[in-house]
Write a protein that holds these residues in place. Structure first.
Motif, PDB file in Angstrom:
ATOM      1  N   LEU A 190     -29.527  75.430 -13.962  1.00  0.00           N
ATOM      2  CA  LEU A 190     -28.429  75.040 -13.097  1.00  0.00           C
ATOM      3  C   LEU A 190     -27.153  75.448 -13.815  1.00  0.00           C
ATOM      4  CD1 LEU A 190     -27.137  73.508 -10.702  1.00  0.00           C
ATOM      5  CD2 LEU A 190     -27.336  71.419 -12.070  1.00  0.00           C
ATOM      6  N   LEU A 191     -26.469  76.449 -13.278  1.00  0.00           N
ATOM      7  CA  LEU A 191     -25.316  77.007 -13.980  1.00  0.00           C
ATOM      8  C   LEU A 191     -24.059  76.171 -13.783  1.00  0.00           C
ATOM      9  CD1 LEU A 191     -24.306  79.430 -15.681  1.00  0.00           C
ATOM     10  CD2 LEU A 191     -23.674  80.521 -13.505  1.00  0.00           C
ATOM     11  N   ALA A 192     -23.818  75.715 -12.543  1.00  0.00           N
ATOM     12  CA  ALA A 192     -22.581  74.977 -12.279  1.00  0.00           C
ATOM     13  C   ALA A 192     -22.705  74.221 -10.964  1.00  0.00           C
ATOM     14  CB  ALA A 192     -21.384  75.930 -12.222  1.00  0.00           C
ATOM     15  N   THR A 193     -21.889  73.189 -10.826  1.00  0.00           N
ATOM     16  CA  THR A 193     -21.693  72.496  -9.556  1.00  0.00           C
ATOM     17  C   THR A 193     -20.227  72.635  -9.186  1.00  0.00           C
ATOM     18  OG1 THR A 193     -23.468  70.905 -10.014  1.00  0.00           O
ATOM     19  CG2 THR A 193     -21.873  70.324  -8.319  1.00  0.00           C
ATOM     20  N   LEU A 194     -19.970  73.206  -8.027  1.00  0.00           N
ATOM     21  CA  LEU A 194     -18.611  73.523  -7.603  1.00  0.00           C
ATOM     22  C   LEU A 194     -18.025  72.399  -6.754  1.00  0.00           C
ATOM     23  CD1 LEU A 194     -19.243  77.233  -6.498  1.00  0.00           C
ATOM     24  CD2 LEU A 194     -18.388  76.437  -8.707  1.00  0.00           C
ATOM     25  N   PRO A 195     -16.706  72.393  -6.577  1.00  0.00           N
ATOM     26  CA  PRO A 195     -16.086  71.397  -5.691  1.00  0.00           C
ATOM     27  C   PRO A 195     -16.182  71.775  -4.218  1.00  0.00           C
ATOM     28  CG  PRO A 195     -14.400  72.734  -6.721  1.00  0.00           C
ATOM     29  CD  PRO A 195     -15.697  73.134  -7.368  1.00  0.00           C
ATOM     30  N   TYR A 196     -16.842  72.899  -3.922  1.00  0.00           N
ATOM     31  CA  TYR A 196     -16.996  73.369  -2.548  1.00  0.00           C
ATOM     32  C   TYR A 196     -18.229  74.265  -2.481  1.00  0.00           C
ATOM     33  CZ  TYR A 196     -14.453  76.983  -5.055  1.00  0.00           C
ATOM     34  OH  TYR A 196     -14.048  77.868  -6.010  1.00  0.00           O
ATOM     35  N   VAL A 197     -18.589  74.695  -1.294  1.00  0.00           N
ATOM     36  CA  VAL A 197     -19.761  75.566  -1.123  1.00  0.00           C
ATOM     37  C   VAL A 197     -19.373  77.006  -1.439  1.00  0.00           C
ATOM     38  CG1 VAL A 197     -21.468  76.442   0.501  1.00  0.00           C
ATOM     39  CG2 VAL A 197     -20.732  74.052   0.642  1.00  0.00           C
ATOM     40  N   GLY A 198     -20.128  77.642  -2.322  1.00  0.00           N
ATOM     41  CA  GLY A 198     -19.908  79.049  -2.627  1.00  0.00           C
ATOM     42  C   GLY A 198     -20.536  79.920  -1.552  1.00  0.00           C
ATOM     43  N   THR A 199     -19.722  80.646  -0.811  1.00  0.00           N
ATOM     44  CA  THR A 199     -20.199  81.416   0.332  1.00  0.00           C
ATOM     45  C   THR A 199     -20.405  82.898   0.029  1.00  0.00           C
ATOM     46  OG1 THR A 199     -17.896  81.593   1.048  1.00  0.00           O
ATOM     47  CG2 THR A 199     -19.250  79.852   2.059  1.00  0.00           C
ATOM     48  N   CYS A 200     -19.791  83.410  -1.032  1.00  0.00           N
ATOM     49  CA  CYS A 200     -19.974  84.808  -1.436  1.00  0.00           C
ATOM     50  C   CYS A 200     -19.644  84.932  -2.917  1.00  0.00           C
ATOM     51  CB  CYS A 200     -19.112  85.753  -0.595  1.00  0.00           C
ATOM     52  SG  CYS A 200     -17.381  85.258  -0.439  1.00  0.00           S
ATOM     53  N   ILE A 201     -20.324  85.863  -3.591  1.00  0.00           N
ATOM     54  CA  ILE A 201     -20.204  85.967  -5.046  1.00  0.00           C
ATOM     55  C   ILE A 201     -20.066  87.419  -5.469  1.00  0.00           C
ATOM     56  CG2 ILE A 201     -21.282  85.441  -7.275  1.00  0.00           C
ATOM     57  CD1 ILE A 201     -22.967  83.332  -5.879  1.00  0.00           C
ATOM     58  N   VAL A 202     -19.177  87.660  -6.413  1.00  0.00           N
ATOM     59  CA  VAL A 202     -19.118  88.925  -7.136  1.00  0.00           C
ATOM     60  C   VAL A 202     -19.436  88.625  -8.593  1.00  0.00           C
ATOM     61  CG1 VAL A 202     -17.591  90.733  -8.016  1.00  0.00           C
ATOM     62  CG2 VAL A 202     -17.503  90.098  -5.604  1.00  0.00           C
ATOM     63  N   TRP A 203     -20.423  89.321  -9.152  1.00  0.00           N
ATOM     64  CA  TRP A 203     -20.805  89.136 -10.558  1.00  0.00           C
ATOM     65  C   TRP A 203     -20.480  90.419 -11.295  1.00  0.00           C
ATOM     66  CZ3 TRP A 203     -26.328  87.203 -12.316  1.00  0.00           C
ATOM     67  CH2 TRP A 203     -26.307  86.967 -13.704  1.00  0.00           C
ATOM     68  N   SER A 204     -19.461  90.371 -12.118  1.00  0.00           N
ATOM     69  CA  SER A 204     -19.024  91.545 -12.863  1.00  0.00           C
ATOM     70  C   SER A 204     -18.989  91.219 -14.347  1.00  0.00           C
ATOM     71  CB  SER A 204     -17.627  91.983 -12.396  1.00  0.00           C
ATOM     72  OG  SER A 204     -17.160  93.072 -13.147  1.00  0.00           O
ATOM     73  N   HIS A 205     -19.846  91.912 -15.108  1.00  0.00           N
ATOM     74  CA  HIS A 205     -19.910  91.707 -16.560  1.00  0.00           C
ATOM     75  C   HIS A 205     -20.208  90.230 -16.850  1.00  0.00           C
ATOM     76  CE1 HIS A 205     -18.523  95.796 -16.721  1.00  0.00           C
ATOM     77  NE2 HIS A 205     -17.410  95.477 -16.077  1.00  0.00           N
ATOM     78  N   ASP A 206     -19.306  89.516 -17.524  1.00  0.00           N
ATOM     79  CA  ASP A 206     -19.547  88.117 -17.874  1.00  0.00           C
ATOM     80  C   ASP A 206     -18.788  87.151 -16.974  1.00  0.00           C
ATOM     81  OD1 ASP A 206     -21.238  88.764 -19.978  1.00  0.00           O
ATOM     82  OD2 ASP A 206     -19.595  88.924 -21.413  1.00  0.00           O
ATOM     83  N   THR A 207     -18.301  87.630 -15.841  1.00  0.00           N
ATOM     84  CA  THR A 207     -17.485  86.794 -14.960  1.00  0.00           C
ATOM     85  C   THR A 207     -18.070  86.730 -13.557  1.00  0.00           C
ATOM     86  OG1 THR A 207     -15.475  87.393 -16.182  1.00  0.00           O
ATOM     87  CG2 THR A 207     -15.183  86.455 -13.986  1.00  0.00           C
TER      88      THR A 207
END
Length: 260
Positions: A190-207
């Motif tokens: 479990l990487l994280a719990t956000l304050p809202y629903v994550g609807t789209c993600i960009v994963w670039s390098h370490d970010t």
């Protein structure tokens, strides 16, 4: 997207092939249109329901090319992923080479670029599945559960190594999974719990850049889930959700899109 009768149909999914020579677009009429790298339409074909005895009440929820760019996976809301063999040339006769039937609606999908015979998809019941297309040289039509959650899978993002992915869920959690390698076992957290629903993600390098149903974008460290920054946009529209995102090939910038 314009149809032959001059009317327009909503675009549900879009993807480029890994060799940058094919563009696939799925529309709400359940057709897929293929273009070449110059934007010229080369083919258009209809998809099929998981149960041919029922009316076409499904929708296409995702498209993904295989790493060798010869196959196209089509994820559908009627509990199935079809894999079409497109071949290397435009004259190749298309055929369905794999059918991955599951017990719940498919909600999202990706095809890791380091795994030509395996693709990943999420279900509305919170499961993350891997579709196994071939094993030890033998053609397969099977899927296995990578891990289970209790929350609808909203979206997926693949790591730059092609051997890991992030899943976002309706309960605002982000989960990280790494496939087994020659030197290590599979790993899930479990990487994280956000304050809202994550609807789209960009994963670039370490970010990670995660767009939300509130129109915000949060930057996270992809290694430990630490929050780096929040970008808040003053979106006046009644629909503030960000629905899609993409980065440039170098991963130095990203764009997020929403409705209206």
């Amino acid at each position: 997207m314009e149809k032959s009768d001059g009317h327009f149909s909503r675009v549900n999914a879009i993807c480029w092939s890994f060799d940058n020579e094919k563009l696939a677009i799925a529309t709400a009429d359940r057709y897929i249109t293929l273009f070449d790298d110059n934007g010229q339409q080369k083919d258009r074909f209809s998809t099929k329901a998981s149960d041919t005895n029922k009316h076409k009440i499904y929708r296409i929820v995702g498209l993904s090319f295989s790493p060798d760019s010869t196959k196209l996976a089509v994820a559908q809301s009627d509990n199935i992923v079809f894999v079409y063999r497109l071949g290397t040339g435009w004259d190749y006769k298309k055929s369905i080479c794999h059918k991955l039937v599951v017990s719940s609606n498919v909600t999202c999908m990706l095809w890791p670029h380091s795994r030509n015979d395996e693709l990943v998809f999420g279900l509305s019941n919170g499961k993350l599945k891997v579709g196994i297309l071939q094993m030890d040289g033998v053609r397969k039509n099977k899927s296995a559960t990578l891990f289970e959650t209790q929350s609808y899978v909203v979206t997926l993002a693949c790591g730059s190594d092609g051997n890991s992915f992030i899943s976002s869920h309706m309960d605002r959690t982000l989960h990280k999974y790494k496939f087994p390698t020659a030197t290590g076992a599979p790993f899930k957290e479990l990487l994280a719990t956000l304050p809202y629903v994550g609807t789209c993600i960009v994963w670039s390098h370490d970010t990670l850049l995660v767009g939300s149903n509130l129109g915000h974008v949060v930057a996270l460290n992809s290694n430990d889930g630490t929050q780096l920054q929040i970008f808040e946009f003053n979106i006046e529209s009644c629909s503030r959700s960000l629905y899609c995102a993409a980065s440039n090939p170098q991963g130095q910038c990203a764009i997020f899109g929403g409705f209206n």
